[in-house]
Motif scaffolding. Structure first.
Motif, PDB file in Angstrom:
ATOM      1  N   LEU A 181       0.824  -1.210   0.000  1.00  0.00           N
ATOM      2  CA  LEU A 181       0.000   0.000   0.000  1.00  0.00           C
ATOM      3  C   LEU A 181       0.858   1.260   0.000  1.00  0.00           C
ATOM      4  O   LEU A 181       0.513   2.255  -0.652  1.00  0.00           O
ATOM      5  CB  LEU A 181      -0.924   0.008   1.224  1.00  0.00           C
ATOM      6  N   ALA A 182       1.970   1.223   0.736  1.00  0.00           N
ATOM      7  CA  ALA A 182       2.854   2.391   0.794  1.00  0.00           C
ATOM      8  C   ALA A 182       3.400   2.720  -0.586  1.00  0.00           C
ATOM      9  O   ALA A 182       3.465   3.895  -0.986  1.00  0.00           O
ATOM     10  CB  ALA A 182       3.997   2.133   1.774  1.00  0.00           C
ATOM     11  N   ALA A 183       3.794   1.695  -1.331  1.00  0.00           N
ATOM     12  CA  ALA A 183       4.305   1.921  -2.688  1.00  0.00           C
ATOM     13  C   ALA A 183       3.224   2.526  -3.580  1.00  0.00           C
ATOM     14  O   ALA A 183       3.499   3.420  -4.395  1.00  0.00           O
ATOM     15  CB  ALA A 183       4.813   0.608  -3.276  1.00  0.00           C
ATOM     16  N   VAL A 184       2.000   2.047  -3.424  1.00  0.00           N
ATOM     17  CA  VAL A 184       0.888   2.605  -4.202  1.00  0.00           C
ATOM     18  C   VAL A 184       0.681   4.071  -3.847  1.00  0.00           C
ATOM     19  O   VAL A 184       0.517   4.931  -4.727  1.00  0.00           O
ATOM     20  CB  VAL A 184      -0.406   1.803  -3.945  1.00  0.00           C
ATOM     21  N   GLN A 185       0.699   4.372  -2.545  1.00  0.00           N
ATOM     22  CA  GLN A 185       0.490   5.750  -2.100  1.00  0.00           C
ATOM     23  C   GLN A 185       1.580   6.681  -2.623  1.00  0.00           C
ATOM     24  O   GLN A 185       1.299   7.791  -3.088  1.00  0.00           O
ATOM     25  CB  GLN A 185       0.461   5.801  -0.568  1.00  0.00           C
ATOM     26  N   VAL A 186       2.829   6.230  -2.554  1.00  0.00           N
ATOM     27  CA  VAL A 186       3.928   7.057  -3.064  1.00  0.00           C
ATOM     28  C   VAL A 186       3.800   7.233  -4.572  1.00  0.00           C
ATOM     29  O   VAL A 186       4.038   8.321  -5.115  1.00  0.00           O
ATOM     30  CB  VAL A 186       5.292   6.436  -2.699  1.00  0.00           C
ATOM     31  N   GLY A 187       3.401   6.171  -5.251  1.00  0.00           N
ATOM     32  CA  GLY A 187       3.192   6.264  -6.695  1.00  0.00           C
ATOM     33  C   GLY A 187       2.111   7.259  -7.069  1.00  0.00           C
ATOM     34  O   GLY A 187       2.113   7.811  -8.179  1.00  0.00           O
ATOM     35  N   GLN A 188       1.202   7.505  -6.123  1.00  0.00           N
ATOM     36  CA  GLN A 188       0.115   8.457  -6.363  1.00  0.00           C
ATOM     37  C   GLN A 188       0.422   9.846  -5.808  1.00  0.00           C
ATOM     38  O   GLN A 188      -0.449  10.708  -5.782  1.00  0.00           O
ATOM     39  CB  GLN A 188      -1.180   7.918  -5.752  1.00  0.00           C
ATOM     40  N   GLY A 189       1.662  10.036  -5.339  1.00  0.00           N
ATOM     41  CA  GLY A 189       2.074  11.377  -4.936  1.00  0.00           C
ATOM     42  C   GLY A 189       2.396  11.588  -3.474  1.00  0.00           C
ATOM     43  O   GLY A 189       2.810  12.684  -3.083  1.00  0.00           O
ATOM     44  N   ALA A 190       2.218  10.567  -2.623  1.00  0.00           N
ATOM     45  CA  ALA A 190       2.557  10.728  -1.208  1.00  0.00           C
ATOM     46  C   ALA A 190       4.067  10.888  -1.046  1.00  0.00           C
ATOM     47  O   ALA A 190       4.848  10.312  -1.806  1.00  0.00           O
ATOM     48  CB  ALA A 190       2.069   9.525  -0.403  1.00  0.00           C
ATOM     49  N   SER A 191       4.481  11.666  -0.060  1.00  0.00           N
ATOM     50  CA  SER A 191       5.907  11.910   0.159  1.00  0.00           C
ATOM     51  C   SER A 191       6.560  10.753   0.903  1.00  0.00           C
ATOM     52  O   SER A 191       6.046  10.285   1.917  1.00  0.00           O
ATOM     53  CB  SER A 191       6.100  13.198   0.965  1.00  0.00           C
ATOM     54  N   GLY A 192       7.704  10.323   0.397  1.00  0.00           N
ATOM     55  CA  GLY A 192       8.475   9.287   1.073  1.00  0.00           C
ATOM     56  C   GLY A 192       9.717   9.832   1.745  1.00  0.00           C
ATOM     57  O   GLY A 192      10.626   9.074   2.089  1.00  0.00           O
ATOM     58  N   GLU A 193       9.749  11.148   1.969  1.00  0.00           N
ATOM     59  CA  GLU A 193      10.953  11.784   2.500  1.00  0.00           C
ATOM     60  C   GLU A 193      11.283  11.307   3.911  1.00  0.00           C
ATOM     61  O   GLU A 193      12.456  11.109   4.247  1.00  0.00           O
ATOM     62  CB  GLU A 193      10.793  13.306   2.492  1.00  0.00           C
ATOM     63  N   THR A 194      10.266  11.122   4.749  1.00  0.00           N
ATOM     64  CA  THR A 194      10.529  10.652   6.112  1.00  0.00           C
ATOM     65  C   THR A 194      11.136   9.256   6.091  1.00  0.00           C
ATOM     66  O   THR A 194      12.059   8.953   6.854  1.00  0.00           O
ATOM     67  CB  THR A 194       9.234  10.653   6.945  1.00  0.00           C
ATOM     68  N   LEU A 195      10.634   8.399   5.218  1.00  0.00           N
ATOM     69  CA  LEU A 195      11.185   7.052   5.092  1.00  0.00           C
ATOM     70  C   LEU A 195      12.642   7.110   4.655  1.00  0.00           C
ATOM     71  O   LEU A 195      13.500   6.407   5.200  1.00  0.00           O
ATOM     72  CB  LEU A 195      10.366   6.243   4.091  1.00  0.00           C
ATOM     73  N   ARG A 196      12.924   7.970   3.694  1.00  0.00           N
ATOM     74  CA  ARG A 196      14.297   8.126   3.211  1.00  0.00           C
ATOM     75  C   ARG A 196      15.220   8.624   4.329  1.00  0.00           C
ATOM     76  O   ARG A 196      16.345   8.145   4.484  1.00  0.00           O
ATOM     77  CB  ARG A 196      14.321   9.114   2.039  1.00  0.00           C
ATOM     78  N   GLN A 197      14.729   9.567   5.126  1.00  0.00           N
ATOM     79  CA  GLN A 197      15.543  10.113   6.206  1.00  0.00           C
ATOM     80  C   GLN A 197      15.804   9.076   7.292  1.00  0.00           C
ATOM     81  O   GLN A 197      16.914   8.993   7.837  1.00  0.00           O
ATOM     82  CB  GLN A 197      14.854  11.337   6.816  1.00  0.00           C
ATOM     83  N   LEU A 198      14.790   8.269   7.618  1.00  0.00           N
ATOM     84  CA  LEU A 198      14.977   7.212   8.613  1.00  0.00           C
ATOM     85  C   LEU A 198      15.997   6.185   8.133  1.00  0.00           C
ATOM     86  O   LEU A 198      16.785   5.658   8.924  1.00  0.00           O
ATOM     87  CB  LEU A 198      13.642   6.533   8.918  1.00  0.00           C
ATOM     88  N   LEU A 199      15.987   5.912   6.838  1.00  0.00           N
ATOM     89  CA  LEU A 199      16.982   5.000   6.271  1.00  0.00           C
ATOM     90  C   LEU A 199      18.388   5.561   6.466  1.00  0.00           C
ATOM     91  O   LEU A 199      19.305   4.840   6.886  1.00  0.00           O
ATOM     92  CB  LEU A 199      16.696   4.792   4.783  1.00  0.00           C
ATOM     93  N   GLU A 200      18.559   6.849   6.186  1.00  0.00           N
ATOM     94  CA  GLU A 200      19.868   7.480   6.347  1.00  0.00           C
ATOM     95  C   GLU A 200      20.289   7.534   7.815  1.00  0.00           C
ATOM     96  O   GLU A 200      21.461   7.301   8.143  1.00  0.00           O
ATOM     97  CB  GLU A 200      19.838   8.894   5.751  1.00  0.00           C
ATOM     98  N   ASP A 201      19.337   7.827   8.696  1.00  0.00           N
ATOM     99  CA  ASP A 201      19.649   7.863  10.127  1.00  0.00           C
ATOM    100  C   ASP A 201      20.085   6.478  10.613  1.00  0.00           C
ATOM    101  O   ASP A 201      20.991   6.354  11.445  1.00  0.00           O
ATOM    102  CB  ASP A 201      18.434   8.331  10.923  1.00  0.00           C
ATOM    103  N   GLY A 202      19.424   5.443  10.093  1.00  0.00           N
ATOM    104  CA  GLY A 202      19.796   4.079  10.455  1.00  0.00           C
ATOM    105  C   GLY A 202      21.191   3.728   9.977  1.00  0.00           C
ATOM    106  O   GLY A 202      21.968   3.078  10.692  1.00  0.00           O
ATOM    107  N   ARG A 203      21.519   4.149   8.768  1.00  0.00           N
ATOM    108  CA  ARG A 203      22.870   3.918   8.237  1.00  0.00           C
ATOM    109  C   ARG A 203      23.917   4.566   9.140  1.00  0.00           C
ATOM    110  O   ARG A 203      24.953   3.969   9.452  1.00  0.00           O
ATOM    111  CB  ARG A 203      22.981   4.514   6.833  1.00  0.00           C
TER     112      ARG A 203
END
Length: 250
Positions: free
Chosen positions: A127-149
């Motif tokens: 569902l998340a991929a569908v939502q992002v494909g329809q315009g939802a922002s994935g910036e928080t997910l990207r930032q959490l990935l970087e913080d985890g790294r």
């Protein structure tokens, strides 16, 4: 009573059981203000949950309403409500004449935990991929990935577990399904609890899996996101169970 006095969970655990206060690596002090019993119950819930997840409240340890109400400077009503919620979420059990105790996890509980994640989190990833494909922002997910790294690179083990749970929670939030979001919430406290007891997989390997999962979601690839989430969760099951085999009952 005006507000909650927030102290380190380890100190609280000692007081709750009539023992000497346990030292904490990072003491926390301050005041948490709640305008009503509902707000105070939420605050007590969060503080006790953090103590359980961190291991400052041991499995099987008794949680006394009277002592908790004195420690947090609240009446017994919000304490009782917090304990009831902790029981509903699977962190506490209550027994006649003994009261509330921190639940003793079993290997069967851990297996059930992974089964539930496979059912709910894989659906959330799709569902998340569908939502992002329809315009939802994935910036928080990207930032959490970087913080985890960064946490992995700096060897901050506790933050690695916390940020991993936050990464998965953000995928669920991105799904946009309110019922799914509410249903999954208790799982992430359980995730931190279980992974804190046994975290036998390579952090670098999990980081790489998070990277691929994040790419699939941000690229709007729903079925790929589902498959990657499934494999990521399933690959974690065996090492966690192996790490807990000598610590938990079947």
């Amino acid at each position: 009573m005006g507000g909650l006095t927030r102290q380190a969970p380890g100190v609280l655990a000692g007081a709750v059981n009539g023992k000497g206060a346990k030292p904490m690596s990072t003491p926390v002090t301050g005041t948490l203000n709640g305008r009503d019993d509902e707000a105070r119950a939420e605050q007590v819930y969060q503080l006790v949950l953090e103590g359980i997840v961190a291991g400052d409240y041991a499995q099987g340890e008794r949680l006394r309403e009277r002592a908790l109400s004195e420690i947090y400077n609240v009446s017994r009503i919000p304490v009782r409500e917090a304990i009831q919620r902790l029981e509903q979420d699977g962190f506490v059990e209550t027994f006649p004449r003994r009261g509330a105790v921190v639940r003793r996890l079993t290997l069967s509980d851990v297996n059930d935990f992974f089964d539930m994640r496979l059912c709910l989190e894989t659906f959330a990833a799709r569902l998340a991929a569908v939502q992002v494909g329809q315009g939802a922002s994935g910036e928080t997910l990207r930032q959490l990935l970087e913080d985890g790294r960064t946490a992995i690179d700096e060897g901050r083990g506790d933050d690695v577990v916390r940020l991993s749970a936050a990464f998965h929670a953000e995928i669920v939030r991105l799904s946009g399904n309110r019922l799914l979001i509410d249903s999954v919430k208790p799982l992430f406290g359980r995730m931190r609890w279980i992974f804190g007891l046994a975290h036998n997989r390579s952090n670098e390997l999990q980081r790489d899996e998070h990277v691929e999962l994040c790419k699939a979601i941000l690229g709007g690839h729903a079925e790929l996101a589902y498959s990657l989430a499934y494999s990521h969760i399933e690959l974690g099951r065996v090492p966690v169970l192996a790490g807990l085999a000598g610590k938990l009952e079947p």
